[in-house]
Design a protein around this motif. Sequence first.
Motif, mmCIF file in Angstrom:
data_model
loop_
_atom_site.group_PDB
_atom_site.id
_atom_site.type_symbol
_atom_site.label_atom_id
_atom_site.label_comp_id
_atom_site.label_asym_id
_atom_site.label_seq_id
_atom_site.Cartn_x
_atom_site.Cartn_y
_atom_site.Cartn_z
ATOM 1 N N UNK A 194 -70.953 -30.713 58.315
ATOM 2 C CA UNK A 194 -69.714 -31.138 57.191
ATOM 3 C C UNK A 194 -68.396 -31.074 57.742
ATOM 4 N N UNK A 195 -66.821 -31.619 57.054
ATOM 5 C CA UNK A 195 -65.586 -31.503 56.766
ATOM 6 C C UNK A 195 -65.171 -30.397 56.978
ATOM 7 N N UNK A 196 -64.257 -30.189 57.415
ATOM 8 C CA UNK A 196 -63.946 -28.732 57.921
ATOM 9 C C UNK A 196 -63.279 -28.183 56.281
ATOM 10 N N UNK A 197 -62.680 -29.752 55.406
ATOM 11 C CA UNK A 197 -62.222 -29.204 54.429
ATOM 12 C C UNK A 197 -62.503 -28.340 53.215
ATOM 13 N N UNK A 198 -64.550 -29.412 53.637
ATOM 14 C CA UNK A 198 -65.489 -28.910 52.419
ATOM 15 C C UNK A 198 -66.056 -27.689 52.821
ATOM 16 N N UNK A 199 -66.023 -26.996 54.302
ATOM 17 C CA UNK A 199 -66.656 -25.940 54.771
ATOM 18 C C UNK A 199 -65.459 -25.061 54.039
ATOM 19 N N UNK A 200 -64.034 -25.162 54.172
ATOM 20 C CA UNK A 200 -63.574 -24.113 53.496
ATOM 21 C C UNK A 200 -63.585 -23.739 52.502
ATOM 22 N N UNK A 201 -64.012 -24.793 51.264
ATOM 23 C CA UNK A 201 -63.708 -24.617 49.652
ATOM 24 C C UNK A 201 -65.259 -23.906 49.679
ATOM 25 N N UNK A 202 -66.190 -24.258 50.261
ATOM 26 C CA UNK A 202 -67.197 -24.119 50.310
ATOM 27 C C UNK A 202 -67.282 -22.160 50.472
ATOM 28 N N UNK A 203 -67.084 -22.621 51.432
ATOM 29 C CA UNK A 203 -66.684 -20.101 51.950
ATOM 30 C C UNK A 203 -65.530 -20.250 50.939
ATOM 31 N N UNK A 204 -64.577 -20.857 50.469
ATOM 32 C CA UNK A 204 -63.516 -19.882 49.745
ATOM 33 C C UNK A 204 -64.073 -19.665 48.121
ATOM 34 N N UNK A 205 -65.368 -20.621 47.306
ATOM 35 C CA UNK A 205 -65.931 -20.344 46.259
ATOM 36 C C UNK A 205 -66.671 -19.173 46.676
ATOM 37 N N UNK A 206 -67.681 -19.110 47.352
ATOM 38 C CA UNK A 206 -68.382 -17.802 48.028
ATOM 39 C C UNK A 206 -67.853 -16.515 47.707
ATOM 40 N N UNK A 207 -66.119 -16.309 48.486
ATOM 41 C CA UNK A 207 -65.502 -15.559 48.434
ATOM 42 C C UNK A 207 -64.973 -14.841 47.387
ATOM 43 N N UNK A 208 -64.742 -16.137 45.985
ATOM 44 C CA UNK A 208 -63.558 -15.778 45.269
ATOM 45 C C UNK A 208 -65.008 -15.292 43.621
ATOM 46 N N UNK A 209 -66.342 -15.855 44.155
ATOM 47 C CA UNK A 209 -67.876 -15.405 43.448
ATOM 48 C C UNK A 209 -67.806 -14.224 43.706
ATOM 49 N N UNK A 210 -67.684 -13.494 45.087
ATOM 50 C CA UNK A 210 -68.095 -11.775 45.310
ATOM 51 C C UNK A 210 -67.318 -11.193 45.282
ATOM 52 N N UNK A 211 -65.689 -11.603 44.703
ATOM 53 C CA UNK A 211 -64.620 -10.768 44.543
ATOM 54 C C UNK A 211 -64.447 -10.215 42.580
ATOM 55 N N UNK A 212 -65.191 -11.813 41.831
ATOM 56 C CA UNK A 212 -64.965 -11.446 40.621
ATOM 57 C C UNK A 212 -66.215 -11.029 40.263
ATOM 58 N N UNK A 213 -67.471 -11.020 40.251
ATOM 59 C CA UNK A 213 -68.932 -10.256 40.457
ATOM 60 C C UNK A 213 -68.490 -9.057 40.049
ATOM 61 N N UNK A 214 -69.270 -8.774 39.512
ATOM 62 C CA UNK A 214 -69.199 -7.113 38.999
ATOM 63 C C UNK A 214 -71.314 -6.617 39.216
ATOM 64 N N UNK A 215 -71.801 -7.499 39.060
ATOM 65 C CA UNK A 215 -73.413 -7.346 38.423
ATOM 66 C C UNK A 215 -74.137 -6.920 39.940
ATOM 67 N N UNK A 216 -74.699 -5.955 40.035
ATOM 68 C CA UNK A 216 -75.304 -5.967 41.651
ATOM 69 C C UNK A 216 -76.510 -7.105 41.402
ATOM 70 N N UNK A 217 -77.357 -7.684 40.396
ATOM 71 C CA UNK A 217 -77.718 -8.524 41.206
ATOM 72 C C UNK A 217 -77.391 -9.346 41.297
#
Length: 309
Positions: free
Chosen positions: A17-40
């Motif tokens: 993948x293009x490096x910018x694509x990977x950065x965006x994808x991993x950034x979305x994963x990081x944001x979701x891991x920080x804003x989600x509280x639900x254990x599931x």
Amino acid sequence: MFDRLFYREKGLFLQSFHPATVLVYLLVLLILSLIYDHPLYLLALFLLLALLIREVDGLDAWEGFLKAGVFLMLVVMMVNPLVIRAGKTIIWHGPAVPFLGKLDISMEAVYFGAASSLRLLVIISIFCLYNLMINPDKILNLFSGVAGKSVLVMTLATRLFPTMVRDLQRIREVQQLRGVDFDTGNLWQRAKKYSGLYNVLLLSSLEGAMEIAESMQARAFGSGRRSVYSRNILRPRDFFCLGGSLLALLAAVWGLRYGYGRYSFYPEADFLIKDGTTLAVLFIVLFYLSVPLILSKGWKHCRFLKSKI
């Protein structure tokens, strides 16, 4: 031992993948891991990351990250119930301790500690996936047009430790072939053996620095506008991944607006699954986040898809 923790080119689909694509994808994963509280939801992200790391052939490297993560996880799970007294469901009445008061451990505090530990494992896994998916030089090259000299310094700095680890391993193997046994002898004898090892490493590092300087001079570095040897091209796979990442983020934000993905631990823990919409939102977010994984499977088993992406 440390070499498996760094990026290694394996010719895998997830590394194309293009490096910018990977950065965006991993950034979305990081944001979701920080804003989600639900254990599931956090557990689902963790399982998705496990599949991605497996697809990029990085389970050995992930094991090294998890060892540190599990240790921190146990610390959080042990400390949190001792300092948080907000839960109603008391599962153990402890003695009174000076400065801390009575040690009453609640089920909600244990539950919250477990969820926080799971979030920590998700974040650690995201950084592990970053190391496995993308060459750090490509990431830095994204910003080379804006600050070329600064990027060069950062590139050399990030390559320093991995290069020294590889050189040290190579020098050690050469010394062992010559009959040097680093595991025998007393402390002084082993120190002498390792001192010779580090002397060779120092000389090798100095020679490497001279070679880099000569290479930069041969390429006329700093004499004019910077040229580019190779360019990263956005391909259909990148657009699919970017679209999936943004749609997953939008679906997550929409769900959080209506309370899906949030979880209340205190004073009493909520139900894990309130209704079917909780699972529906989770499925939609996971589906969009699984686009790289789906494309990777298709790239392996479908020639038509391989020719199009």
